[in-house]
Design an enzyme around this catalytic site. Structure first.
Site, PDB file in Angstrom:
ATOM      1  CB  THR A 135       7.081  31.072  65.481  1.00  0.00           C
ATOM      2  OG1 THR A 135       7.012  29.963  66.364  1.00  0.00           O
ATOM      3  CG2 THR A 135       8.420  31.762  65.708  1.00  0.00           C
ATOM      4  CG  ASP A 136       4.231  29.018  69.692  1.00  0.00           C
ATOM      5  OD1 ASP A 136       5.216  28.678  68.998  1.00  0.00           O
ATOM      6  OD2 ASP A 136       3.422  28.189  70.165  1.00  0.00           O
ATOM      7  CD  GLU A 137       9.692  27.020  67.925  1.00  0.00           C
ATOM      8  OE1 GLU A 137      10.916  27.184  67.977  1.00  0.00           O
ATOM      9  OE2 GLU A 137       9.149  26.024  67.429  1.00  0.00           O
ATOM     10  CE1 TYR A 160      11.594  29.410  62.426  1.00  0.00           C
ATOM     11  CE2 TYR A 160      10.791  28.636  64.564  1.00  0.00           C
ATOM     12  CZ  TYR A 160      10.543  29.163  63.305  1.00  0.00           C
ATOM     13  OH  TYR A 160       9.253  29.442  62.925  1.00  0.00           O
ATOM     14  CB  SER A 161      12.830  30.857  68.644  1.00  0.00           C
ATOM     15  OG  SER A 161      13.844  30.445  69.508  1.00  0.00           O
ATOM     16  CE  LYS A 164       9.343  33.564  61.899  1.00  0.00           C
ATOM     17  NZ  LYS A 164       8.947  33.829  60.475  1.00  0.00           N
ATOM     18  N   PRO A 215      11.708   8.377  66.013  1.00  0.00           N
ATOM     19  CG  PRO A 215      12.961   9.895  64.732  1.00  0.00           C
ATOM     20  CD  PRO A 215      11.817   8.936  64.643  1.00  0.00           C
ATOM     21  NE  ARG A 291      14.267  20.226  68.022  1.00  0.00           N
ATOM     22  CZ  ARG A 291      13.050  20.508  67.531  1.00  0.00           C
ATOM     23  NH1 ARG A 291      12.237  21.326  68.185  1.00  0.00           N
ATOM     24  NH2 ARG A 291      12.639  19.973  66.394  1.00  0.00           N
ATOM     25  N   GLY A 293      18.789  22.317  73.830  1.00  0.00           N
ATOM     26  CA  GLY A 293      18.005  23.531  74.135  1.00  0.00           C
ATOM     27  C   GLY A 293      16.506  23.371  73.926  1.00  0.00           C
ATOM     28  CG  HIS A 294      13.282  19.725  73.091  1.00  0.00           C
ATOM     29  ND1 HIS A 294      13.143  18.372  72.935  1.00  0.00           N
ATOM     30  CD2 HIS A 294      12.189  20.279  72.535  1.00  0.00           C
ATOM     31  CE1 HIS A 294      12.011  18.118  72.308  1.00  0.00           C
ATOM     32  NE2 HIS A 294      11.409  19.267  72.060  1.00  0.00           N
TER      33      HIS A 294
HETATM   34  P1  NAD Z   1       8.243  26.036  55.220  1.00  0.00           P
HETATM   35  O1  NAD Z   1       9.653  25.745  55.584  1.00  0.00           O
HETATM   36  O2  NAD Z   1       7.332  24.923  54.867  1.00  0.00           O
HETATM   37  O3  NAD Z   1       8.213  27.041  53.962  1.00  0.00           O
HETATM   38  C1  NAD Z   1       9.061  28.139  53.872  1.00  0.00           C
HETATM   39  C2  NAD Z   1       8.996  28.648  52.430  1.00  0.00           C
HETATM   40  O4  NAD Z   1       9.838  29.797  52.317  1.00  0.00           O
HETATM   41  C3  NAD Z   1       9.498  27.639  51.396  1.00  0.00           C
HETATM   42  O5  NAD Z   1       8.608  27.582  50.309  1.00  0.00           O
HETATM   43  C4  NAD Z   1      10.844  28.187  50.971  1.00  0.00           C
HETATM   44  O6  NAD Z   1      11.203  27.849  49.634  1.00  0.00           O
HETATM   45  C5  NAD Z   1      10.631  29.682  51.144  1.00  0.00           C
HETATM   46  N1  NAD Z   1      11.888  30.412  51.347  1.00  0.00           N
HETATM   47  C6  NAD Z   1      12.865  30.099  52.233  1.00  0.00           C
HETATM   48  N2  NAD Z   1      13.878  30.987  52.124  1.00  0.00           N
HETATM   49  C7  NAD Z   1      13.496  31.895  51.182  1.00  0.00           C
HETATM   50  C8  NAD Z   1      14.097  33.066  50.652  1.00  0.00           C
HETATM   51  N3  NAD Z   1      15.311  33.468  51.068  1.00  0.00           N
HETATM   52  N4  NAD Z   1      13.429  33.770  49.718  1.00  0.00           N
HETATM   53  C9  NAD Z   1      12.204  33.358  49.275  1.00  0.00           C
HETATM   54  N5  NAD Z   1      11.594  32.240  49.748  1.00  0.00           N
HETATM   55  C10 NAD Z   1      12.231  31.529  50.689  1.00  0.00           C
HETATM   56  O7  NAD Z   1       7.680  26.914  56.394  1.00  0.00           O
HETATM   57  P2  NAD Z   1       6.215  26.939  57.055  1.00  0.00           P
HETATM   58  O8  NAD Z   1       6.141  25.902  58.085  1.00  0.00           O
HETATM   59  O9  NAD Z   1       5.205  27.000  55.984  1.00  0.00           O
HETATM   60  O10 NAD Z   1       6.294  28.348  57.809  1.00  0.00           O
HETATM   61  C11 NAD Z   1       5.933  29.546  57.128  1.00  0.00           C
HETATM   62  C12 NAD Z   1       6.100  30.711  58.087  1.00  0.00           C
HETATM   63  O11 NAD Z   1       5.278  30.515  59.237  1.00  0.00           O
HETATM   64  C13 NAD Z   1       7.530  30.887  58.605  1.00  0.00           C
HETATM   65  O12 NAD Z   1       7.794  32.258  58.696  1.00  0.00           O
HETATM   66  C14 NAD Z   1       7.490  30.245  59.987  1.00  0.00           C
HETATM   67  O13 NAD Z   1       8.438  30.832  60.841  1.00  0.00           O
HETATM   68  C15 NAD Z   1       6.073  30.565  60.413  1.00  0.00           C
HETATM   69  N6  NAD Z   1       5.447  29.628  61.371  1.00  0.00           N
HETATM   70  C16 NAD Z   1       5.442  28.280  61.127  1.00  0.00           C
HETATM   71  C17 NAD Z   1       4.781  27.422  62.011  1.00  0.00           C
HETATM   72  C18 NAD Z   1       4.711  25.926  61.776  1.00  0.00           C
HETATM   73  O14 NAD Z   1       4.220  25.202  62.643  1.00  0.00           O
HETATM   74  N7  NAD Z   1       5.147  25.410  60.627  1.00  0.00           N
HETATM   75  C19 NAD Z   1       4.174  27.945  63.154  1.00  0.00           C
HETATM   76  C20 NAD Z   1       4.231  29.321  63.386  1.00  0.00           C
HETATM   77  C21 NAD Z   1       4.864  30.155  62.474  1.00  0.00           C
HETATM   78  O1  DAU Z   2       5.605  26.550  67.680  1.00  0.00           O
HETATM   79  C1  DAU Z   2       5.665  26.930  66.329  1.00  0.00           C
HETATM   80  C2  DAU Z   2       6.824  26.238  65.664  1.00  0.00           C
HETATM   81  O2  DAU Z   2       6.475  24.871  65.528  1.00  0.00           O
HETATM   82  C3  DAU Z   2       7.167  26.830  64.296  1.00  0.00           C
HETATM   83  O3  DAU Z   2       7.589  28.154  64.455  1.00  0.00           O
HETATM   84  C4  DAU Z   2       8.281  26.015  63.618  1.00  0.00           C
HETATM   85  O4  DAU Z   2       8.510  26.516  62.315  1.00  0.00           O
HETATM   86  C5  DAU Z   2       7.819  24.584  63.539  1.00  0.00           C
HETATM   87  O5  DAU Z   2       8.867  23.795  63.008  1.00  0.00           O
HETATM   88  C6  DAU Z   2       7.430  24.041  64.915  1.00  0.00           C
HETATM   89  O6  DAU Z   2       8.585  23.891  65.771  1.00  0.00           O
HETATM   90  P1  DAU Z   2       8.791  22.588  66.704  1.00  0.00           P
HETATM   91  O7  DAU Z   2      10.217  22.458  66.970  1.00  0.00           O
HETATM   92  O8  DAU Z   2       7.850  22.605  67.860  1.00  0.00           O
HETATM   93  O9  DAU Z   2       8.249  21.447  65.673  1.00  0.00           O
HETATM   94  P2  DAU Z   2       8.804  19.986  65.329  1.00  0.00           P
HETATM   95  O10 DAU Z   2       7.779  19.345  64.463  1.00  0.00           O
HETATM   96  O11 DAU Z   2      10.205  20.014  64.849  1.00  0.00           O
HETATM   97  O12 DAU Z   2       8.796  19.256  66.739  1.00  0.00           O
HETATM   98  C7  DAU Z   2       7.617  19.122  67.507  1.00  0.00           C
HETATM   99  C8  DAU Z   2       7.962  18.411  68.799  1.00  0.00           C
HETATM  100  O13 DAU Z   2       8.349  17.056  68.491  1.00  0.00           O
HETATM  101  C9  DAU Z   2       9.166  19.016  69.519  1.00  0.00           C
HETATM  102  O14 DAU Z   2       8.989  18.903  70.924  1.00  0.00           O
HETATM  103  C10 DAU Z   2      10.340  18.146  69.092  1.00  0.00           C
HETATM  104  C11 DAU Z   2       9.695  16.772  68.928  1.00  0.00           C
HETATM  105  N1  DAU Z   2      10.320  15.910  67.896  1.00  0.00           N
HETATM  106  C12 DAU Z   2      10.473  16.421  66.639  1.00  0.00           C
HETATM  107  C13 DAU Z   2      11.077  15.664  65.636  1.00  0.00           C
HETATM  108  C14 DAU Z   2      11.271  16.229  64.255  1.00  0.00           C
HETATM  109  C15 DAU Z   2      10.702  14.605  68.198  1.00  0.00           C
HETATM  110  O15 DAU Z   2      10.528  14.143  69.339  1.00  0.00           O
HETATM  111  N2  DAU Z   2      11.294  13.856  67.212  1.00  0.00           N
HETATM  112  C16 DAU Z   2      11.508  14.332  65.952  1.00  0.00           C
HETATM  113  O16 DAU Z   2      12.075  13.591  65.092  1.00  0.00           O
END
Ligand code: NAD
Ligand code: DAU
Length: 354
Positions: A135-137, A160-161, A164, A215, A291, A293-294
């Site tokens: 992730t970019d985080e 989380y970050s 990662k 929210p 949040r 540490g946002h």
């Molecule tokens: P997600 O939470 O939707 O899916 C995660 C999957 O991993 C689920 O199917 C879960 O059952 C499985 N899982 C969790 N723990 C496990 C374990 N111990 N063993 C086997 N399976 C397990 O996540 P996502 O949003 O699809 O993200 C996928 C990957 O991409 C992650 O590594 C995340 O860090 C990365 N990523 C996500 C985003 C985003 O915006 N969602 C952006 C950049 C990177």
């Molecule tokens: O940047 C990549 C990351 O993006 C991934 O690595 C993470 O897995 C993914 O969850 C996502 O992280 P964010 O924290 O940026 O995503 P989220 O959808 O939780 O929040 C996006 C923005 O919206 C963030 O600034 C927080 C804000 N937010 C989020 C929620 C859930 C709100 O204001 N209200 C909310 O209820």
């Protein structure tokens, strides 16, 4: 087009991004055998893969990446050519309430997988690839200016970050220390179908649909760089096949939005799609406690991926967002199933004040 027979382990393939990657590989590479290993946590959902579950080149295995015995068995049985590692705990808010779960899966799970790959691939490294999805985080937060490049120093700021970032370091360490063939990509915020409604876009779609408050954390001026998940899957395909070993590729849509501006567009498109009076969904916006540490702003410089591998996003944000909204509205049963049961408890705890 790659015509070699290969078996590939995809971890976390029942999650949001993983299911799009599995679908793409199953459909595009009939000659590959895809093994999807997923623990099916709250975020994993086999409904995400209903359309391809019977494909002859697909096997699903329910299991944990921390289970070394199971991993050894799978590596022995399928003689994997590659691993595409997506399994992770992925939600920042959950990492604030339960950091250890993130250390377990994201750090220990990744190292367990690295160890098994290293053992099974010893002496055969030239034809193998461990692809780690990150992730970019990990780069921390930006001010008003600038973009994250592959050279930006790591500065993770949430549990989380941090987890990662730690997993990324281990992947690089296995490359440098043990010669494991690896590649890493760091992506910005994804949106699209099948995303669990704890993340901003699907959460707000679901709330608007049910006329519930939206929210918004803090002042709503936090910025994210949004990428359609299908474009992320296409980038993963390119990097898996053409990325250079040991390299990192940043993936992002050059599509920055302040949260509140994105939420306004989302509300307006939802009003159109639901046939509601324009402006009515905006009335649901409710500012809530921020949040902790946002991170203020994320934005990716994807030049390396664009220039080296020729990747570019295929849709505009408005097209992608409308398609996403339509998908959630047309897939009511999917949304109802994932928002029943434990989701209600999570929601009550996370959003006590609204
Ligand atoms: P997600 O939470 O939707 O899916 C995660 C999957 O991993 C689920 O199917 C879960 O059952 C499985 N899982 C969790 N723990 C496990 C374990 N111990 N063993 C086997 N399976 C397990 O996540 P996502 O949003 O699809 O993200 C996928 C990957 O991409 C992650 O590594 C995340 O860090 C990365 N990523 C996500 C985003 C985003 O915006 N969602 C952006 C950049 C990177
Ligand atoms: O940047 C990549 C990351 O993006 C991934 O690595 C993470 O897995 C993914 O969850 C996502 O992280 P964010 O924290 O940026 O995503 P989220 O959808 O939780 O929040 C996006 C923005 O919206 C963030 O600034 C927080 C804000 N937010 C989020 C929620 C859930 C709100 O204001 N209200 C909310 O209820």
């Amino acid at each position: 087009m790659d015509t070699k027979q290969r078996s590939i382990l995809i971890t976390g393939g029942a999650g949001f991004i993983g299911s799009h990657v599995v679908r793409l590989f199953i459909k595009k590479y009939a000659q590959y055998h895809i093994v999807n290993l997923d623990k099916l946590t709250y975020a994993g959902n086999l409904e995400n893969l209903k359309d391809i579950e019977k494909a002859p080149n697909y096997t699903f295995v329910k299991g944990d990446i921390l289970d070394a015995d199971l991993l050894n068995e799978l590596f022995e049985k399928y003689n994997f050519h590659g691993v595409i590692h997506l399994a992770a705990e992925s939600h920042v808010d959950r990492s604030i309430s339960n950091p250890l779960a993130f250390v377990e899966t994201n750090v220990l799970g990744t190292v367990t997988l690295l160890n098994v790959a290293k053992t099974h691939w010893k002496g055969k490294e030239e034809d193998k690839l461990f692809y780690h999805i990150s992730t970019d985080e990990v780069y921390g937060t930006l001010g008003e200016e600038g973009l994250f490049t592959e050279e930006t120093p790591y500065d993770p700021r949430s549990p989380y970050s941090s987890a990662k970032a730690s997993s990324d370091h281990f992947v690089r360490a296995y490359h440098h220390t043990f010669g494991l063939p690896v590649v890493i990509s760091n992506c910005s915020n994804n949106y699209g179908s099948h995303q669990f409604p704890e993340k901003l876009i699907p959460l707000f779609i679901n709330n608007i649909k049910h006329n519930k408050p939206l929210p918004v954390y803090g002042d709503g001026k936090y910025t994210r760089d949004w990428l359609w998940v299908v474009d992320h899957a296409a980038a993963i395909d390119l990097i898996y096949h053409k990325g250079r070993l040991g390299e990192t590729y940043n993936i992002g849509g050059r599509n920055e939005w302040k949260n509140i501006d994105l939420i306004h567009v989302l509300c307006d498109v939802m009003d159109e799609e639901l046939g509601r009076e324009q402006g009515s969904s905006r009335n649901l916006i409710t500012y809530v406690t921020d949040r902790p540490g946002h991170d203020r702003r994320y934005a990716i410089d994807a030049t390396k991926l664009e220039n080296e591998l020729g990747w570019k996003a295929s849709v505009t944000f408005r097209e992608g967002l409308r398609g996403t909204i339509t998908w959630y509205l047309q897939n009511e049963e999917w949304l109802n199933n994932v928002t029943s049961g434990n989701y209600q408890d999570y929601y009550r705890k996370q959003y006590r004040s609204v």
